[in-house]
Design a protein around this motif. Structure first.
Motif, PDB file in Angstrom:
ATOM      1  N   LEU A 180      41.360  25.994  48.965  1.00 54.70           N
ATOM      2  CA  LEU A 180      41.851  26.399  50.278  1.00 54.70           C
ATOM      3  C   LEU A 180      40.805  26.197  51.372  1.00 54.70           C
ATOM      4  N   ALA A 181      39.549  26.539  51.092  1.00 56.63           N
ATOM      5  CA  ALA A 181      38.500  26.363  52.094  1.00 56.63           C
ATOM      6  C   ALA A 181      38.316  24.884  52.424  1.00 56.63           C
ATOM      7  N   THR A 182      38.427  24.036  51.416  1.00 55.79           N
ATOM      8  CA  THR A 182      38.300  22.594  51.633  1.00 55.79           C
ATOM      9  C   THR A 182      39.444  22.065  52.482  1.00 55.79           C
ATOM     10  N   LEU A 183      40.671  22.469  52.168  1.00 55.68           N
ATOM     11  CA  LEU A 183      41.817  22.014  52.958  1.00 55.68           C
ATOM     12  C   LEU A 183      41.739  22.552  54.380  1.00 55.68           C
ATOM     13  N   GLY A 184      41.253  23.767  54.536  1.00 55.56           N
ATOM     14  CA  GLY A 184      41.065  24.308  55.875  1.00 55.56           C
ATOM     15  C   GLY A 184      40.042  23.523  56.664  1.00 55.56           C
ATOM     16  N   ALA A 185      38.945  23.112  56.005  1.00 57.46           N
ATOM     17  CA  ALA A 185      37.918  22.305  56.679  1.00 57.46           C
ATOM     18  C   ALA A 185      38.477  20.948  57.092  1.00 57.46           C
ATOM     19  N   LEU A 186      39.298  20.351  56.238  1.00 55.54           N
ATOM     20  CA  LEU A 186      39.904  19.063  56.572  1.00 55.54           C
ATOM     21  C   LEU A 186      40.915  19.208  57.705  1.00 55.54           C
ATOM     22  N   ALA A 187      41.657  20.315  57.710  1.00 48.89           N
ATOM     23  CA  ALA A 187      42.615  20.545  58.795  1.00 48.89           C
ATOM     24  C   ALA A 187      41.901  20.643  60.137  1.00 48.89           C
ATOM     25  N   GLY A 188      40.685  21.182  60.126  1.00 46.43           N
ATOM     26  CA  GLY A 188      39.912  21.276  61.359  1.00 46.43           C
ATOM     27  C   GLY A 188      39.518  19.934  61.929  1.00 46.43           C
ATOM     28  N   GLN A 189      39.629  18.870  61.123  1.00 50.92           N
ATOM     29  CA  GLN A 189      39.287  17.529  61.585  1.00 50.92           C
ATOM     30  C   GLN A 189      40.481  16.785  62.169  1.00 50.92           C
ATOM     31  N   ALA A 190      41.675  17.343  62.057  1.00 52.42           N
ATOM     32  CA  ALA A 190      42.892  16.646  62.481  1.00 52.42           C
ATOM     33  C   ALA A 190      43.078  16.739  63.996  1.00 52.42           C
ATOM     34  N   ASP A 191      43.226  15.592  64.632  1.00 43.50           N
ATOM     35  CA  ASP A 191      43.426  15.563  66.089  1.00 43.50           C
ATOM     36  C   ASP A 191      44.669  16.334  66.487  1.00 43.50           C
ATOM     37  N   TRP A 192      45.759  16.156  65.743  1.00 46.26           N
ATOM     38  CA  TRP A 192      47.016  16.803  66.093  1.00 46.26           C
ATOM     39  C   TRP A 192      46.882  18.315  66.079  1.00 46.26           C
ATOM     40  N   LEU A 193      46.161  18.835  65.101  1.00 45.34           N
ATOM     41  CA  LEU A 193      46.011  20.285  65.014  1.00 45.34           C
ATOM     42  C   LEU A 193      45.084  20.832  66.081  1.00 45.34           C
ATOM     43  N   ARG A 194      44.070  20.057  66.438  1.00 49.20           N
ATOM     44  CA  ARG A 194      43.167  20.527  67.499  1.00 49.20           C
ATOM     45  C   ARG A 194      43.895  20.650  68.829  1.00 49.20           C
ATOM     46  N   ASP A 195      44.883  19.783  69.042  1.00 51.32           N
ATOM     47  CA  ASP A 195      45.633  19.784  70.300  1.00 51.32           C
ATOM     48  C   ASP A 195      46.895  20.634  70.233  1.00 51.32           C
ATOM     49  N   GLN A 196      47.159  21.253  69.087  1.00 56.22           N
ATOM     50  CA  GLN A 196      48.390  22.001  68.884  1.00 56.22           C
ATOM     51  C   GLN A 196      48.419  23.271  69.729  1.00 56.22           C
ATOM     52  N   ASP A 197      49.539  23.487  70.435  1.00 54.05           N
ATOM     53  CA  ASP A 197      49.714  24.734  71.181  1.00 54.05           C
ATOM     54  C   ASP A 197      49.936  25.891  70.210  1.00 54.05           C
ATOM     55  N   GLU A 198      49.478  27.043  70.588  1.00 60.56           N
ATOM     56  CA  GLU A 198      49.621  28.218  69.728  1.00 60.56           C
ATOM     57  C   GLU A 198      51.091  28.596  69.591  1.00 60.56           C
ATOM     58  N   PRO A 199      51.576  28.765  68.358  1.00 60.10           N
ATOM     59  CA  PRO A 199      52.975  29.147  68.165  1.00 60.10           C
ATOM     60  C   PRO A 199      53.169  30.646  68.398  1.00 60.10           C
ATOM     61  N   ASP A 200      54.424  31.020  68.608  1.00 58.04           N
ATOM     62  CA  ASP A 200      54.746  32.445  68.659  1.00 58.04           C
ATOM     63  C   ASP A 200      54.836  33.024  67.250  1.00 58.04           C
ATOM     64  N   GLU A 260      58.258  23.294  64.877  1.00 56.64           N
ATOM     65  CA  GLU A 260      57.319  22.270  64.436  1.00 56.64           C
ATOM     66  C   GLU A 260      56.952  22.535  62.978  1.00 56.64           C
ATOM     67  N   VAL A 261      56.551  21.480  62.287  1.00 54.13           N
ATOM     68  CA  VAL A 261      56.282  21.560  60.852  1.00 54.13           C
ATOM     69  C   VAL A 261      54.887  21.020  60.574  1.00 54.13           C
ATOM     70  N   PHE A 262      54.143  21.735  59.738  1.00 58.18           N
ATOM     71  CA  PHE A 262      52.865  21.234  59.232  1.00 58.18           C
ATOM     72  C   PHE A 262      52.901  21.266  57.722  1.00 58.18           C
ATOM     73  N   THR A 263      52.596  20.135  57.102  1.00 55.43           N
ATOM     74  CA  THR A 263      52.395  20.087  55.656  1.00 55.43           C
ATOM     75  C   THR A 263      51.021  19.496  55.388  1.00 55.43           C
ATOM     76  N   VAL A 264      50.400  19.958  54.331  1.00 51.83           N
ATOM     77  CA  VAL A 264      49.076  19.451  53.987  1.00 51.83           C
ATOM     78  C   VAL A 264      49.152  17.981  53.612  1.00 51.83           C
ATOM     79  N   ALA A 265      50.210  17.596  52.916  1.00 49.20           N
ATOM     80  CA  ALA A 265      50.285  16.218  52.410  1.00 49.20           C
ATOM     81  C   ALA A 265      51.645  15.605  52.710  1.00 49.20           C
ATOM     82  N   ARG A 266      51.652  14.287  52.732  1.00 48.51           N
ATOM     83  CA  ARG A 266      52.867  13.507  52.968  1.00 48.51           C
ATOM     84  C   ARG A 266      53.035  12.543  51.805  1.00 48.51           C
ATOM     85  N   SER A 267      54.168  12.674  51.109  1.00 43.82           N
ATOM     86  CA  SER A 267      54.480  11.762  50.018  1.00 43.82           C
ATOM     87  C   SER A 267      55.341  10.629  50.541  1.00 43.82           C
ATOM     88  N   LEU A 268      55.084   9.429  50.073  1.00 46.65           N
ATOM     89  CA  LEU A 268      55.893   8.281  50.460  1.00 46.65           C
ATOM     90  C   LEU A 268      57.054   8.070  49.499  1.00 46.65           C
TER      91      LEU A 268
END
Length: 236
Positions: A99-119, A226-234
């Motif tokens: 979980l800590a690793t995935l959280g660290a990787l999420a912090g690198q995502a441009d989309w998440l850095r620009d994401q507006d705070e949800p209600d 809006e939807v966030f998933t850790v991974a995307r399967s093809l």
């Protein structure tokens, strides 16, 4: 000194290949596994997040036909080694060390850095029978790990799974879509009416699960979904 002592007593290992690491600072990947990480980036469909090989962002055929009941979906990484291994270990083995690793990787995502705070931040729920069997909801664990700044927005009693279904991983794309009908409900429409909602799940494959969740939220008057998933399967 404490961290150095901890690493000495409990040597950290790469989550991908189990090679010993020099430190326990996330992300816990060796250089080789780190190089294998594939982030989902543009070009993609601005609605469902389907990635393209080349060109610019544009709506895919499914979103042109308004197939999905959400406004935007984004994934952090492609569901391939080493990410697939750590998600399976989390989901089916209860290994929360990722979980800590995935959280660290999420912090690198441009989309998440620009994401507006949800209600509201809603992890996709498990049916009570599955929750008792597994002991935890991996979507809730991921929501807490990837969005620590919004922990107070997380709710587990708004979106409910009211019908037990066959695990999606065992079904084809067509079967996935049929499997989830009337599987989700809300504890109260007023909880989401006019709200900006962020759904969190582990893997986006066909989008059937988050679509069904989105349909329930949309019917209750959610302003934006809006939807966030850790991974995307093809795989479809």
């Amino acid at each position: 000194m404490f961290e150095a002592l901890k690493d000495l007593l409990f040597p950290p290992a790469c989550l991908g290949c189990e090679r010993r690491l020099d430190h326990s600072r996330p992300p816990l990947f060796c250089a080789d596994c780190q190089a294998e990480l594939a982030f989902v980036r543009s070009p993609l469909c601005p609605c469902c997040g389907t990635p393209y090989v080349a060109g610019g962002d544009h709506l895919c055929p499914a979103c042109l036909d308004n197939r999905y009941a959400f406004d935007a979906a984004r994934s952090l990484l492609f569901y391939q080694p080493p990410v697939d291994r750590i998600i399976r270990a989390l989901k089916f083995g209860g290994q929360l060390t990722a979980l800590a690793t995935l959280g660290a990787l999420a912090g690198q995502a441009d989309w998440l850095r620009d994401q507006d705070e949800p209600d509201l931040l809603l992890p996709v729920p498990l049916h009570p029978d599955r929750l008792r069997e597994r002991g935890f909801n991996q979507a809730l664990a991921l929501a807490r790990g990837c969005f620590p700044q919004w922990r107070k927005k997380i709710s587990t009693d708004v979106l409910l799974r009211v019908r037990s279904t066959t695990p999606q991983s065992q079904l084809s794309g067509k079967e996935r879509r049929a499997n989830l009908g009337k599987a989700f409900a809300l504890s109260g429409r007023e909880s989401v009416a006019g709200k900006r909602v962020l759904l969190v799940d582990d893997v986006f494959t066909t989008g059937s699960t988050v679509h069904e969740c989105g349909a329930v939220l949309r019917a209750a008057g959610a302003a934006r979904i809006e939807v966030f998933t850790v991974a995307r399967s093809l795989a479809r």
